[in-house]
Write a protein that holds these residues in place. Structure first.
Motif, PDB file in Angstrom:
ATOM      1  N   TRP A  51      -0.402  21.286 -27.439  1.00 41.04           N
ATOM      2  CA  TRP A  51      -1.224  20.789 -26.349  1.00 41.04           C
ATOM      3  C   TRP A  51      -2.591  21.454 -26.340  1.00 41.04           C
ATOM      4  N   ASP A  90      -4.935  19.900 -20.908  1.00 46.54           N
ATOM      5  CA  ASP A  90      -3.824  19.020 -20.527  1.00 46.54           C
ATOM      6  C   ASP A  90      -3.189  19.420 -19.202  1.00 46.54           C
ATOM      7  N   ARG A  91      -3.379  20.663 -18.797  1.00 45.01           N
ATOM      8  CA  ARG A  91      -2.757  21.140 -17.560  1.00 45.01           C
ATOM      9  C   ARG A  91      -3.811  21.822 -16.698  1.00 45.01           C
ATOM     10  N   ARG A 126      -2.442  21.945 -11.156  1.00 40.38           N
ATOM     11  CA  ARG A 126      -1.103  21.488 -11.522  1.00 40.38           C
ATOM     12  C   ARG A 126      -0.208  22.676 -11.873  1.00 40.38           C
ATOM     13  N   ILE A 127      -0.768  23.644 -12.595  1.00 38.01           N
ATOM     14  CA  ILE A 127       0.003  24.830 -12.966  1.00 38.01           C
ATOM     15  C   ILE A 127       0.396  25.611 -11.719  1.00 38.01           C
ATOM     16  N   ALA A 157       3.188  23.977  -9.843  1.00 37.23           N
ATOM     17  CA  ALA A 157       4.475  24.216 -10.506  1.00 37.23           C
ATOM     18  C   ALA A 157       4.973  25.632 -10.241  1.00 37.23           C
ATOM     19  N   SER A 169      -4.010  31.041 -18.698  1.00 41.98           N
ATOM     20  CA  SER A 169      -3.509  29.836 -18.026  1.00 41.98           C
ATOM     21  C   SER A 169      -3.031  28.805 -19.035  1.00 41.98           C
ATOM     22  N   GLY A 207       0.868  27.843 -18.666  1.00 41.24           N
ATOM     23  CA  GLY A 207       1.070  26.518 -18.076  1.00 41.24           C
ATOM     24  C   GLY A 207       2.322  25.794 -18.516  1.00 41.24           C
ATOM     25  N   PRO A 208       2.572  25.643 -19.829  1.00 38.37           N
ATOM     26  CA  PRO A 208       3.776  24.919 -20.251  1.00 38.37           C
ATOM     27  C   PRO A 208       5.075  25.574 -19.802  1.00 38.37           C
ATOM     28  N   THR A 236       5.541  24.291 -16.260  1.00 37.34           N
ATOM     29  CA  THR A 236       5.671  22.840 -16.064  1.00 37.34           C
ATOM     30  C   THR A 236       6.743  22.193 -16.929  1.00 37.34           C
ATOM     31  N   GLU A 237       7.182  22.887 -17.976  1.00 35.03           N
ATOM     32  CA  GLU A 237       8.173  22.322 -18.900  1.00 35.03           C
ATOM     33  C   GLU A 237       9.405  23.234 -18.935  1.00 35.03           C
TER      34      GLU A 237
END
Length: 314
Positions: A14, A18-19, A23-24, A27, A139, A143-144, A147-148
Protein backbone atom coordinates in the motif's frame (compact mmCIF):
# COMPACT_ATOMS: atom_id res chain seq x y z
CA UNK A 1 8.17 -14.22 -9.34
CA UNK A 2 5.75 -16.66 -7.76
CA UNK A 3 2.08 -16.11 -8.55
CA UNK A 4 1.44 -15.95 -4.80
CA UNK A 5 3.89 -13.06 -4.51
CA UNK A 6 2.37 -11.22 -7.47
CA UNK A 7 -1.03 -11.46 -5.78
CA UNK A 8 0.51 -10.38 -2.46
CA UNK A 9 2.02 -7.29 -4.11
CA UNK A 10 -1.47 -6.30 -5.20
CA UNK A 11 -3.22 -7.14 -1.93
CA UNK A 12 -0.63 -6.28 0.71
CA UNK A 13 1.45 -3.41 -0.73
CA UNK A 14 0.00 0.00 0.00
CA UNK A 15 0.84 3.70 0.01
CA UNK A 16 0.73 5.91 3.07
CA UNK A 17 -1.97 7.90 1.24
CA UNK A 18 -4.30 4.87 1.27
CA UNK A 19 -5.10 5.40 4.95
CA UNK A 20 -5.68 9.02 6.01
CA UNK A 21 -4.92 9.80 9.64
CA UNK A 22 -8.57 10.25 10.55
CA UNK A 23 -9.34 6.72 9.38
CA UNK A 24 -6.40 5.27 11.32
CA UNK A 25 -7.37 7.17 14.45
CA UNK A 26 -10.99 5.99 14.17
CA UNK A 27 -9.77 2.40 13.93
CA UNK A 28 -7.56 2.88 16.99
CA UNK A 29 -10.48 4.21 19.00
CA UNK A 30 -12.75 1.40 17.83
CA UNK A 31 -10.29 -1.37 18.70
CA UNK A 32 -8.73 0.18 21.80
CA UNK A 33 -5.25 -0.84 20.72
CA UNK A 34 -2.22 1.06 21.99
CA UNK A 35 0.89 2.00 20.02
CA UNK A 36 4.51 2.20 21.17
CA UNK A 37 7.28 3.72 19.05
CA UNK A 38 10.82 2.51 19.79
CA UNK A 39 14.01 4.18 18.54
CA UNK A 40 17.19 2.14 19.07
CA UNK A 41 19.97 4.70 19.34
CA UNK A 42 23.76 4.72 19.48
CA UNK A 43 25.47 8.11 19.17
CA UNK A 44 22.63 9.76 17.26
CA UNK A 45 22.47 13.18 18.95
CA UNK A 46 22.35 14.92 15.56
CA UNK A 47 19.09 13.30 14.46
CA UNK A 48 17.24 11.61 17.31
CA UNK A 49 15.76 14.83 18.71
CA UNK A 50 14.13 15.87 15.44
CA UNK A 51 12.61 12.42 14.99
CA UNK A 52 11.18 12.32 18.51
CA UNK A 53 9.87 15.89 18.17
CA UNK A 54 8.11 15.13 14.87
CA UNK A 55 6.43 12.01 16.26
CA UNK A 56 5.31 13.75 19.44
CA UNK A 57 4.04 16.86 17.64
CA UNK A 58 2.18 15.05 14.86
CA UNK A 59 1.09 11.77 16.43
CA UNK A 60 0.89 12.41 20.18
CA UNK A 61 -0.17 16.03 20.63
CA UNK A 62 -2.02 16.87 17.40
CA UNK A 63 -3.41 13.40 16.71
CA UNK A 64 -3.41 10.89 19.59
CA UNK A 65 -2.20 7.91 17.59
CA UNK A 66 1.00 7.07 19.49
CA UNK A 67 0.81 6.28 23.21
CA UNK A 68 4.52 6.27 24.06
CA UNK A 69 7.83 7.14 22.42
CA UNK A 70 10.78 5.24 23.88
CA UNK A 71 14.43 5.71 22.97
CA UNK A 72 16.63 2.78 24.00
CA UNK A 73 20.20 4.03 24.28
CA UNK A 74 22.65 1.24 23.57
CA UNK A 75 25.74 2.90 25.05
CA UNK A 76 26.05 6.31 23.43
CA UNK A 77 29.08 8.44 24.25
CA UNK A 78 27.50 11.63 22.95
CA UNK A 79 24.36 13.53 24.06
CA UNK A 80 21.87 11.12 22.49
CA UNK A 81 20.02 10.41 25.75
CA UNK A 82 19.89 14.07 26.77
CA UNK A 83 18.65 15.24 23.37
CA UNK A 84 16.02 12.49 23.15
CA UNK A 85 14.70 13.25 26.63
CA UNK A 86 14.55 16.98 25.92
CA UNK A 87 12.48 16.23 22.82
CA UNK A 88 9.96 14.32 24.93
CA UNK A 89 10.98 10.68 24.67
CA UNK A 90 11.26 8.30 27.57
CA UNK A 91 14.89 7.22 27.51
CA UNK A 92 15.95 3.83 28.82
CA UNK A 93 19.49 2.50 28.76
CA UNK A 94 19.91 -0.95 27.26
CA UNK A 95 21.87 -2.22 30.26
CA UNK A 96 19.09 -1.27 32.67
CA UNK A 97 16.66 -3.63 30.97
CA UNK A 98 16.77 -7.25 32.16
CA UNK A 99 20.11 -6.78 33.96
CA UNK A 100 20.40 -10.45 34.95
CA UNK A 101 21.21 -11.19 31.29
CA UNK A 102 24.37 -9.23 30.35
CA UNK A 103 23.76 -7.15 27.25
CA UNK A 104 25.80 -7.65 24.10
CA UNK A 105 26.38 -5.06 21.36
CA UNK A 106 23.92 -5.07 18.50
CA UNK A 107 20.72 -3.57 17.19
CA UNK A 108 18.70 -6.75 17.61
CA UNK A 109 19.66 -6.89 21.28
CA UNK A 110 18.16 -3.43 21.81
CA UNK A 111 14.94 -4.24 19.94
CA UNK A 112 14.48 -7.46 21.91
CA UNK A 113 14.94 -5.72 25.26
CA UNK A 114 12.57 -2.92 24.26
CA UNK A 115 9.65 -5.34 24.54
CA UNK A 116 10.16 -5.34 28.30
CA UNK A 117 9.93 -1.55 28.67
CA UNK A 118 7.03 -0.83 26.31
CA UNK A 119 3.34 -1.53 26.73
CA UNK A 120 1.80 -1.04 23.29
CA UNK A 121 -0.27 -3.71 21.59
CA UNK A 122 1.50 -2.52 18.44
CA UNK A 123 5.25 -1.83 18.52
CA UNK A 124 6.76 0.38 15.84
CA UNK A 125 10.53 0.48 15.32
CA UNK A 126 12.22 3.52 13.75
CA UNK A 127 15.95 3.97 13.19
CA UNK A 128 17.38 7.00 14.99
CA UNK A 129 19.70 8.20 12.19
CA UNK A 130 17.02 9.39 9.75
CA UNK A 131 17.20 12.90 8.35
CA UNK A 132 14.31 14.90 6.89
CA UNK A 133 12.05 12.64 8.93
CA UNK A 134 8.31 12.55 8.36
CA UNK A 135 5.80 11.12 10.82
CA UNK A 136 4.31 9.32 7.80
CA UNK A 137 6.94 6.68 8.50
CA UNK A 138 5.05 5.82 11.69
CA UNK A 139 1.43 6.36 10.67
CA UNK A 140 2.04 4.60 7.37
CA UNK A 141 3.18 1.32 8.89
CA UNK A 142 0.94 1.41 11.95
CA UNK A 143 -2.18 2.08 9.87
CA UNK A 144 -2.65 -1.41 8.38
CA UNK A 145 -2.25 -3.02 11.81
CA UNK A 146 -5.15 -0.92 13.09
CA UNK A 147 -7.41 -1.29 10.05
CA UNK A 148 -6.63 -4.84 8.87
CA UNK A 149 -7.15 -7.46 11.61
CA UNK A 150 -5.31 -10.17 9.66
CA UNK A 151 -2.09 -8.18 9.23
CA UNK A 152 0.62 -8.93 11.79
CA UNK A 153 3.76 -7.13 10.55
CA UNK A 154 4.24 -4.14 8.24
CA UNK A 155 7.52 -2.98 6.70
CA UNK A 156 8.10 0.50 5.31
CA UNK A 157 9.26 0.73 1.72
CA UNK A 158 10.90 3.80 0.23
CA UNK A 159 13.49 5.12 -2.16
CA UNK A 160 17.01 5.27 -0.67
CA UNK A 161 19.19 7.84 -2.45
CA UNK A 162 22.97 7.50 -2.20
CA UNK A 163 24.46 10.95 -2.61
CA UNK A 164 22.83 12.43 -5.70
CA UNK A 165 21.91 9.02 -7.14
CA UNK A 166 18.30 8.00 -6.56
CA UNK A 167 17.63 4.41 -5.62
CA UNK A 168 21.27 3.47 -5.04
CA UNK A 169 21.00 3.06 -1.27
CA UNK A 170 20.47 -0.32 0.29
CA UNK A 171 23.64 -1.92 -1.01
CA UNK A 172 23.55 -4.82 1.46
CA UNK A 173 19.93 -5.40 0.48
CA UNK A 174 20.77 -5.70 -3.20
CA UNK A 175 24.02 -7.65 -2.86
CA UNK A 176 23.14 -9.98 0.03
CA UNK A 177 19.59 -9.96 1.36
CA UNK A 178 17.61 -9.88 -1.88
CA UNK A 179 19.53 -12.77 -3.50
CA UNK A 180 19.18 -14.82 -0.30
CA UNK A 181 15.46 -14.23 -0.09
CA UNK A 182 14.81 -14.88 -3.76
CA UNK A 183 16.75 -18.14 -3.71
CA UNK A 184 15.75 -19.55 -0.34
CA UNK A 185 12.52 -17.78 0.69
CA UNK A 186 10.99 -16.71 -2.64
CA UNK A 187 7.66 -15.92 -0.94
CA UNK A 188 9.44 -12.93 0.60
CA UNK A 189 10.77 -11.69 -2.75
CA UNK A 190 8.12 -8.95 -2.93
CA UNK A 191 9.54 -6.91 -0.06
CA UNK A 192 11.13 -3.74 -1.44
CA UNK A 193 13.15 -3.00 1.71
CA UNK A 194 13.53 -6.28 3.62
CA UNK A 195 16.36 -4.87 5.77
CA UNK A 196 14.72 -1.52 6.46
CA UNK A 197 14.70 -0.44 10.10
CA UNK A 198 11.19 1.01 10.00
CA UNK A 199 8.51 -1.58 10.65
CA UNK A 200 5.63 -2.23 13.00
CA UNK A 201 4.18 -5.45 14.35
CA UNK A 202 1.72 -6.76 16.86
CA UNK A 203 3.28 -7.48 20.24
CA UNK A 204 1.59 -10.88 20.15
CA UNK A 205 3.83 -11.75 17.17
CA UNK A 206 7.04 -10.09 18.34
CA UNK A 207 7.01 -11.84 21.69
CA UNK A 208 7.01 -15.23 19.95
CA UNK A 209 10.04 -14.53 17.74
CA UNK A 210 13.74 -15.08 18.45
CA UNK A 211 15.85 -11.95 17.91
CA UNK A 212 19.31 -12.16 16.34
CA UNK A 213 21.31 -9.74 18.45
CA UNK A 214 22.99 -7.91 15.57
CA UNK A 215 22.31 -6.71 12.04
CA UNK A 216 20.56 -9.95 11.09
CA UNK A 217 17.49 -9.05 13.11
CA UNK A 218 15.42 -7.69 10.21
CA UNK A 219 16.01 -10.65 7.90
CA UNK A 220 15.53 -13.13 10.74
CA UNK A 221 12.29 -11.50 11.79
CA UNK A 222 10.86 -11.61 8.26
CA UNK A 223 11.75 -15.26 7.74
CA UNK A 224 10.49 -16.34 11.15
CA UNK A 225 7.28 -14.33 10.82
CA UNK A 226 6.63 -15.92 7.44
CA UNK A 227 6.84 -19.38 8.97
CA UNK A 228 4.79 -18.42 12.01
CA UNK A 229 1.89 -16.45 10.52
CA UNK A 230 2.16 -16.80 6.72
CA UNK A 231 2.69 -14.35 3.87
CA UNK A 232 -0.78 -12.79 3.95
CA UNK A 233 -0.15 -11.60 7.51
CA UNK A 234 2.80 -9.52 6.26
CA UNK A 235 2.55 -6.23 4.37
CA UNK A 236 4.49 -3.16 3.24
CA UNK A 237 3.66 0.53 2.85
CA UNK A 238 5.33 3.12 0.61
CA UNK A 239 6.31 6.12 2.75
CA UNK A 240 8.37 8.03 0.18
CA UNK A 241 12.09 8.67 0.62
CA UNK A 242 14.46 7.60 3.39
CA UNK A 243 17.50 9.81 4.00
CA UNK A 244 20.07 8.66 6.54
CA UNK A 245 23.76 8.27 7.25
CA UNK A 246 25.44 5.72 4.96
CA UNK A 247 28.01 3.26 6.26
CA UNK A 248 31.37 2.70 4.60
CA UNK A 249 32.12 -0.41 2.56
CA UNK A 250 33.80 -2.35 5.34
CA UNK A 251 30.96 -1.74 7.77
CA UNK A 252 28.59 -2.98 5.08
CA UNK A 253 30.73 -6.09 4.75
CA UNK A 254 30.33 -6.85 8.44
CA UNK A 255 26.61 -6.25 8.16
CA UNK A 256 26.39 -8.63 5.21
CA UNK A 257 28.28 -11.33 7.11
CA UNK A 258 25.85 -11.09 10.03
CA UNK A 259 22.90 -11.31 7.66
CA UNK A 260 24.37 -14.33 5.92
CA UNK A 261 24.89 -15.98 9.30
CA UNK A 262 21.26 -15.34 10.22
CA UNK A 263 20.10 -16.88 6.95
CA UNK A 264 22.44 -19.85 7.34
CA UNK A 265 21.07 -20.64 10.79
CA UNK A 266 17.55 -20.63 9.45
CA UNK A 267 18.44 -22.79 6.49
CA UNK A 268 20.19 -25.52 8.39
CA UNK A 269 20.34 -24.62 12.08
CA UNK A 270 23.96 -25.63 11.69
CA UNK A 271 27.25 -24.06 12.65
CA UNK A 272 29.72 -22.03 10.67
CA UNK A 273 33.20 -23.52 10.57
CA UNK A 274 34.61 -20.07 11.25
CA UNK A 275 32.11 -17.42 12.38
CA UNK A 276 34.38 -14.48 11.61
CA UNK A 277 35.14 -12.09 8.77
CA UNK A 278 38.57 -10.78 7.75
CA UNK A 279 38.78 -7.47 5.91
CA UNK A 280 41.78 -5.48 4.73
CA UNK A 281 42.89 -1.90 5.27
CA UNK A 282 45.84 -0.19 3.64
CA UNK A 283 48.60 0.81 6.03
CA UNK A 284 51.40 2.57 4.18
CA UNK A 285 52.60 0.32 1.37
CA UNK A 286 50.87 -2.81 2.66
CA UNK A 287 47.42 -4.16 3.46
CA UNK A 288 46.74 -5.13 7.04
CA UNK A 289 44.09 -7.71 7.95
CA UNK A 290 41.36 -6.88 10.43
CA UNK A 291 39.26 -9.77 11.70
CA UNK A 292 35.81 -9.30 13.21
CA UNK A 293 33.56 -11.84 14.84
CA UNK A 294 30.19 -12.43 13.17
CA UNK A 295 27.10 -12.17 15.35
CA UNK A 296 26.08 -15.71 16.19
CA UNK A 297 23.95 -15.20 19.27
CA UNK A 298 20.17 -14.96 19.27
CA UNK A 299 17.81 -14.03 22.05
CA UNK A 300 14.90 -16.43 22.69
CA UNK A 301 11.26 -15.43 22.20
CA UNK A 302 10.33 -12.94 24.92
CA UNK A 303 7.54 -15.22 26.12
CA UNK A 304 10.26 -17.53 27.50
CA UNK A 305 11.68 -14.81 29.76
CA UNK A 306 10.47 -15.06 33.37
CA UNK A 307 10.39 -11.29 33.92
CA UNK A 308 8.21 -10.81 30.86
CA UNK A 309 5.85 -13.58 31.97
CA UNK A 310 5.58 -11.97 35.42
CA UNK A 311 4.78 -8.60 33.90
CA UNK A 312 1.95 -10.09 31.83
CA UNK A 313 0.45 -11.72 34.90
CA UNK A 314 0.67 -8.46 36.82
Amino acid sequence: MLEEVERWLTDRSWSVADRPLHRILAAKRATGQTVSVVLPALDEEATVGDIVSAIRHDLVLQVPLVDEVVVVDSGSTDRTAEVAAAAGARVVHRDAILPRIPAVPGKGEVLWRSLLVTRGDIVCFVDADLREFSSDFVSGIVGPLLTEPDVQLVKAMYDRPLGSAAGQGGRVTELMARPLLNMHWPRLAGFVQPLGGEYAARRSLLEQLPFPVGYGVELGMLVDALHLVGLDALAQVDVGVRVHRHQDGQALGRMAAAIYRTAQLRLARGHLIRPSLTQFERAGDAFEPRTYSVDTEERPPMTEIAEYQARRVA
